[in-house]
Design a protein around this motif. Structure first.
Motif, PDB file in Angstrom:
ATOM      1  N   ARG A 299      14.190 -32.392  -7.794  1.00  0.00           N
ATOM      2  CA  ARG A 299      13.456 -31.169  -8.137  1.00  0.00           C
ATOM      3  C   ARG A 299      14.230 -29.938  -7.667  1.00  0.00           C
ATOM      4  NH1 ARG A 299       7.303 -31.760  -6.189  1.00  0.00           N
ATOM      5  NH2 ARG A 299       8.273 -32.571  -4.306  1.00  0.00           N
ATOM      6  N   ILE A 300      13.883 -28.807  -8.232  1.00  0.00           N
ATOM      7  CA  ILE A 300      14.476 -27.527  -7.854  1.00  0.00           C
ATOM      8  C   ILE A 300      13.367 -26.482  -7.844  1.00  0.00           C
ATOM      9  CG2 ILE A 300      15.065 -26.892 -10.248  1.00  0.00           C
ATOM     10  CD1 ILE A 300      17.621 -25.595  -9.119  1.00  0.00           C
ATOM     11  N   GLY A 301      13.502 -25.472  -6.996  1.00  0.00           N
ATOM     12  CA  GLY A 301      12.463 -24.456  -6.876  1.00  0.00           C
ATOM     13  C   GLY A 301      12.564 -23.395  -7.956  1.00  0.00           C
ATOM     14  N   ILE A 302      11.406 -22.894  -8.392  1.00  0.00           N
ATOM     15  CA  ILE A 302      11.348 -21.681  -9.217  1.00  0.00           C
ATOM     16  C   ILE A 302      10.531 -20.654  -8.445  1.00  0.00           C
ATOM     17  CG2 ILE A 302      11.679 -22.794 -11.459  1.00  0.00           C
ATOM     18  CD1 ILE A 302       8.649 -22.603 -11.871  1.00  0.00           C
ATOM     19  N   TYR A 303      10.917 -19.390  -8.564  1.00  0.00           N
ATOM     20  CA  TYR A 303      10.376 -18.362  -7.684  1.00  0.00           C
ATOM     21  C   TYR A 303       9.956 -17.123  -8.457  1.00  0.00           C
ATOM     22  CZ  TYR A 303      12.702 -21.334  -4.279  1.00  0.00           C
ATOM     23  OH  TYR A 303      13.094 -22.400  -3.540  1.00  0.00           O
ATOM     24  N   GLU A 304       8.986 -16.413  -7.869  1.00  0.00           N
ATOM     25  CA  GLU A 304       8.504 -15.137  -8.401  1.00  0.00           C
ATOM     26  C   GLU A 304       8.334 -14.210  -7.204  1.00  0.00           C
ATOM     27  OE1 GLU A 304       5.047 -15.159 -11.154  1.00  0.00           O
ATOM     28  OE2 GLU A 304       4.030 -14.016  -9.590  1.00  0.00           O
ATOM     29  N   LEU A 305       9.164 -13.173  -7.123  1.00  0.00           N
ATOM     30  CA  LEU A 305       9.153 -12.291  -5.957  1.00  0.00           C
ATOM     31  C   LEU A 305       8.584 -10.926  -6.335  1.00  0.00           C
ATOM     32  CD1 LEU A 305       9.966 -11.828  -2.976  1.00  0.00           C
ATOM     33  CD2 LEU A 305      12.163 -10.987  -3.832  1.00  0.00           C
ATOM     34  N   LEU A 306       7.565 -10.512  -5.605  1.00  0.00           N
ATOM     35  CA  LEU A 306       6.956  -9.197  -5.794  1.00  0.00           C
ATOM     36  C   LEU A 306       7.172  -8.384  -4.521  1.00  0.00           C
ATOM     37  CD1 LEU A 306       5.230  -7.469  -7.752  1.00  0.00           C
ATOM     38  CD2 LEU A 306       3.211  -8.352  -6.580  1.00  0.00           C
ATOM     39  N   VAL A 307       8.012  -7.356  -4.613  1.00  0.00           N
ATOM     40  CA  VAL A 307       8.304  -6.488  -3.464  1.00  0.00           C
ATOM     41  C   VAL A 307       7.390  -5.272  -3.535  1.00  0.00           C
ATOM     42  CG1 VAL A 307      10.081  -5.137  -2.292  1.00  0.00           C
ATOM     43  CG2 VAL A 307      10.702  -7.273  -3.457  1.00  0.00           C
ATOM     44  N   MET A 308       6.725  -4.982  -2.434  1.00  0.00           N
ATOM     45  CA  MET A 308       5.764  -3.869  -2.426  1.00  0.00           C
ATOM     46  C   MET A 308       6.499  -2.533  -2.529  1.00  0.00           C
ATOM     47  SD  MET A 308       3.009  -5.526  -2.348  1.00  0.00           S
ATOM     48  CE  MET A 308       1.845  -4.198  -2.117  1.00  0.00           C
ATOM     49  N   ASP A 309       6.005  -1.667  -3.432  1.00  0.00           N
ATOM     50  CA  ASP A 309       6.532  -0.305  -3.560  1.00  0.00           C
ATOM     51  C   ASP A 309       5.358   0.677  -3.510  1.00  0.00           C
ATOM     52  OD1 ASP A 309       5.315  -0.436  -6.056  1.00  0.00           O
ATOM     53  OD2 ASP A 309       7.177  -0.801  -7.134  1.00  0.00           O
ATOM     54  N   SER A 310       5.646   1.957  -3.673  1.00  0.00           N
ATOM     55  CA  SER A 310       4.606   2.978  -3.507  1.00  0.00           C
ATOM     56  C   SER A 310       3.481   2.833  -4.531  1.00  0.00           C
ATOM     57  CB  SER A 310       5.221   4.376  -3.612  1.00  0.00           C
ATOM     58  OG  SER A 310       5.900   4.526  -4.858  1.00  0.00           O
ATOM     59  N   THR A 311       3.823   2.458  -5.767  1.00  0.00           N
ATOM     60  CA  THR A 311       2.796   2.300  -6.806  1.00  0.00           C
ATOM     61  C   THR A 311       1.856   1.149  -6.474  1.00  0.00           C
ATOM     62  OG1 THR A 311       4.437   3.059  -8.423  1.00  0.00           O
ATOM     63  CG2 THR A 311       2.418   2.067  -9.280  1.00  0.00           C
ATOM     64  N   LEU A 312       2.418   0.044  -6.018  1.00  0.00           N
ATOM     65  CA  LEU A 312       1.605  -1.128  -5.678  1.00  0.00           C
ATOM     66  C   LEU A 312       0.735  -0.855  -4.451  1.00  0.00           C
ATOM     67  CD1 LEU A 312       4.267  -3.955  -6.225  1.00  0.00           C
ATOM     68  CD2 LEU A 312       2.256  -3.530  -7.629  1.00  0.00           C
ATOM     69  N   THR A 313       1.308  -0.227  -3.434  1.00  0.00           N
ATOM     70  CA  THR A 313       0.513   0.042  -2.225  1.00  0.00           C
ATOM     71  C   THR A 313      -0.621   1.030  -2.500  1.00  0.00           C
ATOM     72  OG1 THR A 313       2.141   1.711  -1.552  1.00  0.00           O
ATOM     73  CG2 THR A 313       2.398  -0.485  -0.626  1.00  0.00           C
ATOM     74  N   GLU A 314      -0.368   1.990  -3.389  1.00  0.00           N
ATOM     75  CA  GLU A 314      -1.419   2.942  -3.743  1.00  0.00           C
ATOM     76  C   GLU A 314      -2.580   2.231  -4.438  1.00  0.00           C
ATOM     77  OE1 GLU A 314      -3.454   6.448  -3.854  1.00  0.00           O
ATOM     78  OE2 GLU A 314      -1.582   5.991  -2.792  1.00  0.00           O
ATOM     79  N   ALA A 315      -2.249   1.289  -5.344  1.00  0.00           N
ATOM     80  CA  ALA A 315      -3.299   0.527  -6.034  1.00  0.00           C
ATOM     81  C   ALA A 315      -4.103  -0.307  -5.046  1.00  0.00           C
ATOM     82  CB  ALA A 315      -2.668  -0.369  -7.101  1.00  0.00           C
ATOM     83  N   LEU A 316      -3.433  -0.870  -4.028  1.00  0.00           N
ATOM     84  CA  LEU A 316      -4.149  -1.664  -3.025  1.00  0.00           C
ATOM     85  C   LEU A 316      -5.045  -0.787  -2.158  1.00  0.00           C
ATOM     86  CD1 LEU A 316      -1.450  -4.247  -1.836  1.00  0.00           C
ATOM     87  CD2 LEU A 316      -3.467  -4.683  -3.239  1.00  0.00           C
ATOM     88  N   ARG A 317      -4.563   0.395  -1.780  1.00  0.00           N
ATOM     89  CA  ARG A 317      -5.391   1.292  -0.968  1.00  0.00           C
ATOM     90  C   ARG A 317      -6.670   1.671  -1.710  1.00  0.00           C
ATOM     91  NH1 ARG A 317      -0.292   3.672   0.464  1.00  0.00           N
ATOM     92  NH2 ARG A 317       0.187   3.223   2.651  1.00  0.00           N
ATOM     93  N   ASN A 318      -6.538   1.832  -3.027  1.00  0.00           N
ATOM     94  CA  ASN A 318      -7.706   2.166  -3.851  1.00  0.00           C
ATOM     95  C   ASN A 318      -8.501   0.935  -4.247  1.00  0.00           C
ATOM     96  OD1 ASN A 318      -6.939   4.881  -3.814  1.00  0.00           O
ATOM     97  ND2 ASN A 318      -5.649   4.648  -5.632  1.00  0.00           N
ATOM     98  N   GLU A 319      -7.994  -0.253  -3.831  1.00  0.00           N
ATOM     99  CA  GLU A 319      -8.610  -1.546  -4.178  1.00  0.00           C
ATOM    100  C   GLU A 319      -8.832  -1.648  -5.693  1.00  0.00           C
ATOM    101  OE1 GLU A 319     -11.942  -2.540  -1.757  1.00  0.00           O
ATOM    102  OE2 GLU A 319     -10.875  -2.184   0.122  1.00  0.00           O
ATOM    103  N   ASP A 320      -7.817  -1.197  -6.431  1.00  0.00           N
ATOM    104  CA  ASP A 320      -7.852  -1.221  -7.891  1.00  0.00           C
ATOM    105  C   ASP A 320      -6.992  -2.400  -8.371  1.00  0.00           C
ATOM    106  OD1 ASP A 320      -7.668  -0.835 -10.626  1.00  0.00           O
ATOM    107  OD2 ASP A 320      -7.466   1.353 -10.475  1.00  0.00           O
ATOM    108  N   GLN A 321      -7.630  -3.540  -8.630  1.00  0.00           N
ATOM    109  CA  GLN A 321      -6.893  -4.745  -8.988  1.00  0.00           C
ATOM    110  C   GLN A 321      -6.202  -4.611 -10.336  1.00  0.00           C
ATOM    111  OE1 GLN A 321      -9.152  -8.345  -8.519  1.00  0.00           O
ATOM    112  NE2 GLN A 321      -9.984  -7.750  -6.522  1.00  0.00           N
ATOM    113  N   ASN A 322      -6.822  -3.963 -11.290  1.00  0.00           N
ATOM    114  CA  ASN A 322      -6.196  -3.786 -12.612  1.00  0.00           C
ATOM    115  C   ASN A 322      -4.925  -2.944 -12.510  1.00  0.00           C
ATOM    116  OD1 ASN A 322      -8.188  -5.275 -13.927  1.00  0.00           O
ATOM    117  ND2 ASN A 322      -9.495  -3.484 -14.222  1.00  0.00           N
ATOM    118  N   ALA A 323      -4.998  -1.865 -11.736  1.00  0.00           N
ATOM    119  CA  ALA A 323      -3.815  -1.016 -11.563  1.00  0.00           C
ATOM    120  C   ALA A 323      -2.701  -1.781 -10.843  1.00  0.00           C
ATOM    121  CB  ALA A 323      -4.182   0.243 -10.782  1.00  0.00           C
ATOM    122  N   PHE A 324      -3.095  -2.628  -9.887  1.00  0.00           N
ATOM    123  CA  PHE A 324      -2.109  -3.423  -9.147  1.00  0.00           C
ATOM    124  C   PHE A 324      -1.392  -4.393 -10.091  1.00  0.00           C
ATOM    125  CE2 PHE A 324      -0.790  -7.096  -6.626  1.00  0.00           C
ATOM    126  CZ  PHE A 324      -0.087  -6.482  -5.599  1.00  0.00           C
TER     127      PHE A 324
END
Length: 569
Positions: free
Chosen positions: A505-530
């Motif tokens: 087997r071999i691994g497949i990966y999906e990396l999501l690095v937090m940026d200002s747009t993503l952190t703003e959506a989380l602060r607003n708890e807006d899942q759709n925007a995230f």
């Protein structure tokens, strides 16, 4: 007797000297060693490097006028191979290769052994034509095909006979548990040895109404063996529970335990879980090989751009790094690889795990124990008073553990942990579903790495093929791409991969690095925007796209991608 056996006995040493493959002094040295060890002359010559095995087999093939078979290229038929019982196949180093109208073609490692030949004729009850093959390749083929199934069934039958003669008795079992010839103990030993040979990650023992099923998970897929004698289940489960220090008198409630087994030069840690079913107690054992070395990050198969980003983040002094995926997706391997890179004399590292899966030097590893109140939250609070630089938390399971982990990452600690979620995007919102505040999640999380393990196609039997209509539709509807004219590969199944078409087997990966747009959506708890911001992030590639890259490159199959990406359905 076969025509190719009607000849004078060949003196192997003289034959090899005649063909100038060895010298007289090498032969004499090998003969002297043979007298001391009792091993066959051919094996001594090969082991000492006096002769190449292929050269020796080619000479014997010509001299005896029998074919030489390269088993790595020969398509073995498992049904034909199993005409010869496993114990006899291993004893005589023989494999049934082919069925002719009036005989069987059988490969032997030592076709000059006339006594073995006579025994094979008697066992198979058919005329036997001989071929010659490498003994090492033959043993490897036996490991793939037999999978110790016959030995397990034989030992199970023996346990069943013992139980029918004498009702199962706990004191007797405990008294004989140290005797290696006790059938139930030998059955357990054979199960573990067989699982270790094929690198199984789990063993499932599942009693049915009529039979006992023993299943092993290999490369993420279960392979089943049927034991007809269901009577052995009680003795087998009780012995395993004794080894795991579980209560053998309690059969109504699930139990957990752990123990270690030594197999030649390997130590396997076993995590055991039981569950009561209608047909008896079922057991699942997770196998952790302590001899497996921890991989470096660049050995995981992560694409270079993702590897560079992930490596940059884990070297930050603080923050929360999440690795997500279902059970058996390789999360622990990734975390240990990261810890291995971060493990220097200048850093204090503490891990909190259930269970501790691999031992690491210089790292304080804590095993949680809920029975005595030593749960994740309590150990985590204590660990923060021990001046750590880096914390590994086996899993964020609840709001309390999550809050402590988040606050630790905001007060100068790097925290590595896992979540059981399907992809990177849903992980941050999963933390909020636990009751954690969006602003805390936004401030703490540095990146989320989702992963799976996908099966590699067997390169020995991989053949090109076109997509069928349903696969084309899946690519259009779910992946949003068109690869109708691309040639993918498919494993037809061979003796190298035990007819599965896959190997490793071999691994497949999906990396999501937090940026200002993503952190703003989380602060607003807006899942759709995230979710929208994640999908639009530069460099972000979902798991299914990375899996398709492997399919396009011939590393895996489109069937495996569709099977693994079931979350997209």
């Amino acid at each position: 007797m076969s025509a190719n056996m009607k000849r004078e006995r060949i003196r192997l040493g003289d034959l090899l000297i005649e063909h100038k493959l060895i010298s007289q002094s090498q032969l004499q040295a090998a003969l002297d060693e043979q007298k001391k060890s009792g091993r066959r002359l051919g094996r001594v010559l090969i082991a000492n490097g006096y002769v190449d095995e292929d050269d020796m087999l080619q000479v014997l093939s010509t001299q005896m006028r029998i074919p030489y078979v390269d088993l790595s290229m020969f398509e073995l038929n498992p049904k034909l191979v199993q005409l010869l019982p496993e114990t006899d196949a291993r004893r005589h180093r023989a494999l049934v290769l082919k069925e002719n109208p009036d005989s069987l073609l059988v490969a032997m490692g030592d076709p000059m052994d006339i006594f073995a030949y006579d025994s094979l004729v008697k066992i198979l009850q058919r005329p036997v034509e001989l071929a010659i093959a490498s003994e090492e390749a033959m043993l490897a083929a036996m490991d793939r095909i037999y999978h110790d199934g016959e030995e397990i069934r034989s030992l199970a039958s023996e346990v069943g006979r013992d139980l029918s003669e004498d009702t199962f008795d706990l004191d007797k079992l405990m008294a004989t548990s140290s005797q290696s010839d006790a059938p139930v103990v030998r059955l357990i030993q054979t199960m573990f040895e067989g699982a270790a040979k094929v690198n199984a990650s789990d063993i499932h023992i599942e009693p049915g109404d009529e039979v006992l099923r023993i299943r092993r998970r290999i490369d993420g897929i279960l392979h089943e063996q049927i034991v007809e004698d269901r009577q052995i289940t009680g003795a087998l489960v009780s012995r395993l529970k004794l080894m795991a220090h579980a209560d053998i008198s309690e059969k109504r409630l699930p139990q957990d335990g752990r123990f270690s087994v030594n197999l030649s030069d390997r130590q396997i840690d076993v995590r055991l879980s039981t569950i009561p079913t209608q047909s008896g107690e079922g057991v699942v054992m997770r196998l952790l090989d302590q001899n497996n070395s921890i991989k470096a990050l660049d050995q995981l198969g992560m694409p270079q751009d993702q590897l560079d980003a992930f490596r940059r983040i884990i070297h930050k002094p603080h923050g929360l790094v999440l690795v997500t995926g279902p059970t058996g997706s390789g999360k622990t391997t990734t975390l240990y690889s990261a810890l291995n890179e971060l493990n220097t004399p200048q850093r204090k590292i503490i891990t909190i795990e259930d269970p501790v899966e691999y031992r690491l030097t210089r790292i304080s590893q804590v095993q949680v124990n809920n029975k005595v109140g030593l749960d994740f939250a309590r150990v985590l609070r204590t660990a923060l008073r021990l001046d750590p630089d880096i914390l590994l938390l086996g899993e964020i399971r609840d709001q309390e553990t999550g809050e402590i982990a988040l606050r630790a990452s905001l007060t100068g600690h790097l925290v590595l942990s896992t979540l059981h979620t399907n992809d990177a995007v849903s992980s941050a919102t999963r933390l909020m579903d636990m009751g954690l505040e969006g602003y805390l999640v936004a401030s703490a999380v540095q990146c989320i790495l989702a992963q799976r393990l996908i099966r590699r196609v067997c390169q020995n039997c991989a053949t090109p093929r076109k997509l069928d209509a349903s696969e084309q539709a899946w690519l259009h509807d779910e992946a949003g791409i068109s690869l109708d004219n691309h040639d993918f590969v498919h494993g037809t199944g061979c003796n190298q991969c035990n007819q599965t078409g896959y190997s490793g087997r071999i691994g497949i990966y999906e990396l999501l690095v937090m940026d200002s747009t993503l952190t703003e959506a989380l602060r607003n708890e807006d899942q759709n925007a995230f979710q929208k911001a994640a999908s639009e992030q530069s460099g972000y590639r979902p798991l299914v796209r990375n899996a398709l890259d492997y399919a396009r490159d011939g590393i895996t199959t489109i069937e495996e991608v569709i099977r693994l990406c079931g979350w997209a359905d």
